[in-house]
Design an enzyme around this catalytic site. Structure first.
Site, PDB file in Angstrom:
ATOM      1  CB  CYS A 172      -1.079  -0.003   1.199  1.00  0.00           C
ATOM      2  SG  CYS A 172      -2.158   1.088   0.894  1.00  0.00           S
TER       3      CYS A 172
ATOM      4  CG  HIS B 248      -4.266  -3.274   2.350  1.00  0.00           C
ATOM      5  ND1 HIS B 248      -3.284  -3.019   3.493  1.00  0.00           N
ATOM      6  CD2 HIS B 248      -4.786  -2.347   1.881  1.00  0.00           C
ATOM      7  CE1 HIS B 248      -3.425  -1.753   3.495  1.00  0.00           C
ATOM      8  NE2 HIS B 248      -4.178  -1.102   2.581  1.00  0.00           N
TER       9      HIS B 248
ATOM     10  CD  GLU C 126      -2.353  -6.064   4.832  1.00  0.00           C
ATOM     11  OE1 GLU C 126      -2.460  -4.912   5.108  1.00  0.00           O
ATOM     12  OE2 GLU C 126      -1.656  -6.388   3.818  1.00  0.00           O
TER      13      GLU C 126
END
Length: 209
Positions: A85, A189, A191
């Protein structure tokens, strides 16, 4: 012996989630750190980032010796690097959020506001969207086609198209990933991208650029 991975803590990242995702992807030793000496000993480096380009850039530069250690380990030492990001955006020459702020300058280009070409297009670009790999880029083997989770109002306008590793579409094309030599950055992202994101992190952990 498990590789030492430095997850950079400069007060601007979703560290807990990224740490957990790296561990779930198979990472052994993940050091959440801002210590230049630990960075110099890492075999892989991950730079997350949440917030504005200016705040993240200033936060990174405010830690004595950290940028120098990153440059030594990544640019000179050639260890695999992943920016996430705003951590990807910091690779740029400069960012145009809240004025002009110098980035790391590892991949030429600038970070600009997402422009609305259609009033129906919402900014920030938030939610799941397609990732389309561009196979000409260095490191593009890490990026596979799929869907990932995005959350950003600014985008990386890359100067050299050969450094664009993937694109997405949000009222027009936006860079989803960049790559150069041993450096990869993703706008989305991993994650937060469930199986797609964990698969990407697992490939990064095995990557030998």
């Amino acid at each position: 012996m498990a590789e030492a991975i430095a997850l950079i803590d400069y007060g601007a990242g979703n560290l807990h989630s990224v740490h957990n995702a790296l561990r779930a992807a198979g990472a052994g030793h993940v050091h959440v750190t801002a210590d230049p000496d630990i960075v110099r000993g890492a075999q892989r480096i991950v730079l997350p980032g949440v917030g504005s380009f200016k705040a993240c850039a200033n936060g990174l530069k405010a830690i004595p010796g950290l940028v120098e250690a990153l440059e030594e380990r990544v640019l000179e030492g050639g260890v695999p690097f992943l920016g996430i990001c705003v951590g990807m955006q910091l690779l740029a020459t400069r960012g145009k959020e809240h004025g002009t702020t110098r980035g790391l300058g590892w991949i030429a280009g600038e970070v600009r506001p997402i422009e609305r070409s259609d009033p129906a297009i919402k900014v920030p670009h938030m939610g799941w969207n397609d990732v389309r790999p561009m196979r000409h880029a260095d490191g593009a083997s890490l990026i596979e086609a799929g869907e990932a989770y995005f959350l950003h109002s600014f985008h990386f306008a890359v100067a050299d198209g050969h450094h664009v590793a993937a694109m997405t579409d949000h009222g027009g094309g936006l860079v989803a990933a960049v790559a150069r030599d041993n450096i990869v950055g993703v706008q989305f992202h991993p994650e937060k991208s469930q199986a797609y994101g964990l698969d990407l992190l697992a490939r990064f952990l095995d990557w030998r650029p």
